[in-house]
Write an enzyme that holds these catalytic residues in place. Sequence first.
Site, PDB file in Angstrom:
ATOM      1  N   HIS A   1      -8.856  10.771 -15.910  1.00  0.00           N
ATOM      2  CA  HIS A   1      -9.022  10.306 -14.529  1.00  0.00           C
ATOM      3  C   HIS A   1      -8.678  11.436 -13.574  1.00  0.00           C
ATOM      4  O   HIS A   1      -7.685  12.132 -13.750  1.00  0.00           O
ATOM      5  CB  HIS A   1      -8.096   9.113 -14.259  1.00  0.00           C
ATOM      6  CG  HIS A   1      -8.176   8.632 -12.840  1.00  0.00           C
ATOM      7  ND1 HIS A   1      -9.173   7.799 -12.401  1.00  0.00           N
ATOM      8  CD2 HIS A   1      -7.403   8.884 -11.761  1.00  0.00           C
ATOM      9  CE1 HIS A   1      -9.011   7.563 -11.116  1.00  0.00           C
ATOM     10  NE2 HIS A   1      -7.941   8.205 -10.690  1.00  0.00           N
TER      11      HIS A   1
ATOM     12  N   SER B   1      -1.723   1.263  -9.032  1.00  0.00           N
ATOM     13  CA  SER B   1      -3.130   0.935  -8.769  1.00  0.00           C
ATOM     14  C   SER B   1      -4.044   1.729  -9.718  1.00  0.00           C
ATOM     15  O   SER B   1      -4.908   1.165 -10.398  1.00  0.00           O
ATOM     16  CB  SER B   1      -3.432   1.269  -7.300  1.00  0.00           C
ATOM     17  OG  SER B   1      -4.803   1.308  -7.054  1.00  0.00           O
TER      18      SER B   1
ATOM     19  N   ASP C   1      -5.505  -5.668  -7.923  1.00  0.00           N
ATOM     20  CA  ASP C   1      -5.471  -4.334  -7.314  1.00  0.00           C
ATOM     21  C   ASP C   1      -6.497  -4.238  -6.190  1.00  0.00           C
ATOM     22  O   ASP C   1      -6.225  -3.687  -5.129  1.00  0.00           O
ATOM     23  CB  ASP C   1      -5.720  -3.251  -8.372  1.00  0.00           C
ATOM     24  CG  ASP C   1      -5.908  -1.894  -7.714  1.00  0.00           C
ATOM     25  OD1 ASP C   1      -4.960  -1.426  -7.057  1.00  0.00           O
ATOM     26  OD2 ASP C   1      -7.005  -1.323  -7.810  1.00  0.00           O
TER      27      ASP C   1
ATOM     28  N   ARG D   1      -3.522  -3.024   1.707  1.00  0.00           N
ATOM     29  CA  ARG D   1      -2.747  -1.808   2.015  1.00  0.00           C
ATOM     30  C   ARG D   1      -3.482  -0.930   3.019  1.00  0.00           C
ATOM     31  O   ARG D   1      -2.878  -0.298   3.874  1.00  0.00           O
ATOM     32  CB  ARG D   1      -2.485  -1.021   0.712  1.00  0.00           C
ATOM     33  CG  ARG D   1      -1.439  -1.684  -0.175  1.00  0.00           C
ATOM     34  CD  ARG D   1      -1.478  -1.103  -1.592  1.00  0.00           C
ATOM     35  NE  ARG D   1      -1.362   0.333  -1.609  1.00  0.00           N
ATOM     36  CZ  ARG D   1      -1.922   1.134  -2.517  1.00  0.00           C
ATOM     37  NH1 ARG D   1      -2.625   0.624  -3.509  1.00  0.00           N
ATOM     38  NH2 ARG D   1      -1.776   2.430  -2.447  1.00  0.00           N
TER      39      ARG D   1
ATOM     40  N   LYS E   1      -6.110   0.288 -13.545  1.00  0.00           N
ATOM     41  CA  LYS E   1      -7.547   0.365 -13.828  1.00  0.00           C
ATOM     42  C   LYS E   1      -7.807   1.097 -15.143  1.00  0.00           C
ATOM     43  O   LYS E   1      -8.687   0.728 -15.919  1.00  0.00           O
ATOM     44  CB  LYS E   1      -8.279   1.036 -12.659  1.00  0.00           C
ATOM     45  CG  LYS E   1      -8.388   0.082 -11.460  1.00  0.00           C
ATOM     46  CD  LYS E   1      -8.995   0.716 -10.244  1.00  0.00           C
ATOM     47  CE  LYS E   1      -8.025   1.551  -9.494  1.00  0.00           C
ATOM     48  NZ  LYS E   1      -8.040   1.498  -8.051  1.00  0.00           N
TER      49      LYS E   1
HETATM   50  N1  URA Z   1      -6.846   5.353  -5.594  1.00  0.00           N
HETATM   51  C1  URA Z   1      -6.594   4.138  -6.159  1.00  0.00           C
HETATM   52  O1  URA Z   1      -7.287   3.728  -7.063  1.00  0.00           O
HETATM   53  N2  URA Z   1      -5.546   3.444  -5.712  1.00  0.00           N
HETATM   54  C2  URA Z   1      -4.741   3.862  -4.708  1.00  0.00           C
HETATM   55  O2  URA Z   1      -3.805   3.168  -4.360  1.00  0.00           O
HETATM   56  C3  URA Z   1      -5.036   5.104  -4.126  1.00  0.00           C
HETATM   57  C4  URA Z   1      -6.100   5.826  -4.592  1.00  0.00           C
END
Ligand code: URA
Length: 433
Positions: free
Chosen positions: A82, A183, A161, A168, A187
């Site tokens: 990632h 977050s 999320d 947020r 994923k």
């Molecule tokens: N990318 C994400 O997937 N989550 C965040 O909180 C910030 C950047």
Amino acid sequence: MRMVDLIEKKRDGAELSKEEIEFIIQGYTTGEIPDYQMSALAMAIFFRDMTPQERASLTMAMVESGDQINLASIEGIKVDKHSTGGVGDKTTIALAPLVAAVGVPVAKMSGRGLGHTGGTIDKLEAIPGFHVEIDTNEFSELVNKNKVAVIGQTANLTPADKKLYGLRDVTATVNSIPLIASSIMSKKIASGADAIVLDVKTGSGAFMKEFEKSKELAEAMVAIGNNLGRKTMAIISDMNQPLGFAVGNALEVKEAIQMLKGKGPDDLLELCLTLGSYMVYLSNQASSIDEAREKLLDAIATGAAIKKLKTFIEAQGGDSSVVDDTNQLPEASFAIPVKADKGGYIAKIVADKIGLAAMTLGAGRATKESIIDLAVGIKLHKKIGDQVKEGETIATLYSNSENVDSVIELVQGSYTIVQEKVVAPTLIYETIS
Ligand code: URA
């Protein structure tokens, strides 16, 4: 349990238990806990932080809020990679077939995304015929057969999320290390990875501009991954200028192909070798990082990596002849040079501005509905540390319109040229394992 008591607990700096965090995330996902209470909690977390145990519990609760991809039918240790994102980051397109060529199973779920260029899937779709509309069974079969496949995000992954991130965004709580780390990691874990290699970018074109913050985020994500039983490593890499020379979908695919042929930019190659070595090592395909690197270099030198790219493209409906003849990729009508307004050395290239310039040409989406032009983008000819003469071409715009004066200005304005020699920035600052 009452949400108000849990907000108060976090507000006063105490640690929330795993059960309390599960209660919050489940309640928020179903709508029983309203946005205003979740906003208050997010702000309390922003100021009070979270312990490593809380961060792991939050991540897992978000993973469990939706579907989880089961990659059990794929043989071997599945390592995902990632990147926190940057301008010209075409790493996945080169890295996936490269590590697959040395035996790492790459089962990649990717997105399209908003931004200066499309996401990995948009870029791959610049290859005629290539598609990611495959079902999960075919996806597993392709990874078992070829070691590499890419699928679009179809499942309902981490809905908690998605909802929390949206909240947020409008409550000034995006920039919180425990919330960002959980977050991103939720994923990755929901997508079924056994091990994870993270590329945390730092610099003017990165989501995290300051090195110390990038390091904190990398450490937070590595701790969450390892806490939850996924072997996780991270590097902190430079994003003070675009990666490689190409910014734009088809242009980036072309550059990734060149790299796999051993003719790519040095920074892209080095980044792929570093991230790839960790992936190969974590997947147990080499007994040391050095051995892993040797295997990757070998895969490029013998042509195994480029062969793997062709197999990968064909398996997903694409025309693999673009690998031998990259001129078959979409091409823009006009190539317009951007000239240096003075001579000297390149001291700075504001990556964000180059990204914005590419987006203005049509390479990226401003909204989910925008249609991107896969052919357009920017090729840089000069990077930080290079010498340049007045009037020399520093970049070329590939455009389907000749009306690009504002883009030329933007690209020129993103370059800072000074009279004294400049040292090129370090590419990889640190590794965290
Ligand atoms: N990318 C994400 O997937 N989550 C965040 O909180 C910030 C950047």
